[in-house]
Design a protein around this motif. Sequence first.
Motif, mmCIF file in Angstrom:
data_model
loop_
_atom_site.group_PDB
_atom_site.id
_atom_site.type_symbol
_atom_site.label_atom_id
_atom_site.label_comp_id
_atom_site.label_asym_id
_atom_site.label_seq_id
_atom_site.Cartn_x
_atom_site.Cartn_y
_atom_site.Cartn_z
ATOM 1 N N LYS A 250 79.733 61.104 90.972
ATOM 2 C CA LYS A 250 78.630 60.647 91.824
ATOM 3 C C LYS A 250 78.579 61.448 93.125
ATOM 4 N N LEU A 251 79.756 61.672 93.732
ATOM 5 C CA LEU A 251 79.795 62.440 94.976
ATOM 6 C C LEU A 251 79.337 63.880 94.749
ATOM 7 N N VAL A 252 79.847 64.519 93.723
ATOM 8 C CA VAL A 252 79.468 65.908 93.443
ATOM 9 C C VAL A 252 77.971 65.994 93.154
ATOM 10 N N GLY A 253 77.460 65.017 92.422
ATOM 11 C CA GLY A 253 76.026 64.984 92.142
ATOM 12 C C GLY A 253 75.201 64.865 93.414
ATOM 13 N N HIS A 254 75.720 64.071 94.356
ATOM 14 C CA HIS A 254 75.014 63.909 95.626
ATOM 15 C C HIS A 254 75.052 65.200 96.441
ATOM 16 N N LEU A 255 76.212 65.862 96.462
ATOM 17 C CA LEU A 255 76.350 67.113 97.220
ATOM 18 C C LEU A 255 75.432 68.214 96.680
ATOM 19 N N THR A 256 75.235 68.224 95.383
ATOM 20 C CA THR A 256 74.400 69.267 94.777
ATOM 21 C C THR A 256 72.914 68.905 94.784
ATOM 22 N N ASP B 126 89.706 65.062 96.039
ATOM 23 C CA ASP B 126 90.440 63.905 96.569
ATOM 24 C C ASP B 126 90.106 62.591 95.881
ATOM 25 N N ILE B 127 89.002 62.532 95.154
ATOM 26 C CA ILE B 127 88.610 61.290 94.482
ATOM 27 C C ILE B 127 89.116 61.298 93.047
ATOM 28 N N THR B 128 89.979 60.346 92.723
ATOM 29 C CA THR B 128 90.589 60.299 91.386
ATOM 30 C C THR B 128 89.747 59.536 90.367
#
Length: 198
Positions: A90-96, A81-83
């Motif tokens: 940054k979000l994916v890095g935080h989730l992982t 959802d983030i374009t």
Amino acid sequence: MKALKSILAAVAVISAFAFTSAKTETYKVNTDKSNIEWTGKKIGGQHNGSIKLAGGTVVTNGKAPVSGNFTIDMKSISNKDITDADYNKKLVGHLTSDDFFGVAQYPTAQFVATKITPAGNGVANVTGNLTIKGITNPISFPVNYTISGNTLTAVAKGVAVNRAKYNVKYGSKSFFESIGDKAIDDDFLLDISLVAEK
């Protein structure tokens, strides 16, 4: 007495035939055709993305699933959802990261079915153990399935997983009661789509 013995013998033969004639078939999860879509919600918004599968099998009795398992590749978590490329990364890095799923230490998650109960019309109720970050908890959900030729398809939508049960603490009111409007829901939702082939 002879009649009773004859009846019991006949029942034993029928039962033995039914048992030996029951044929199990094993389907291997096609990781290229299978996928999990995730949704995480917070106050005032939400994010969604996908996760790939690393493998799995489904066993049927020829008509319906009777057991199964699959492995989730936690390193493959992505956001849809983030374009903005930088914010997405940054979000994916935080989730992982260790704040959430700690994929460096826990690169996979696993689900193993412990009970599958047919509910009719291509629906089964599945109960099993889900392991995330080395922590295992029971979970149940309905599945819609079809078996056509050498392919089995199974779809489960809106499967709720409580991350607090897996020690995923970041932004959780279960661990930080005073977090207020910065809280992220403990439950995240999974839409699971499995395609398995003989």
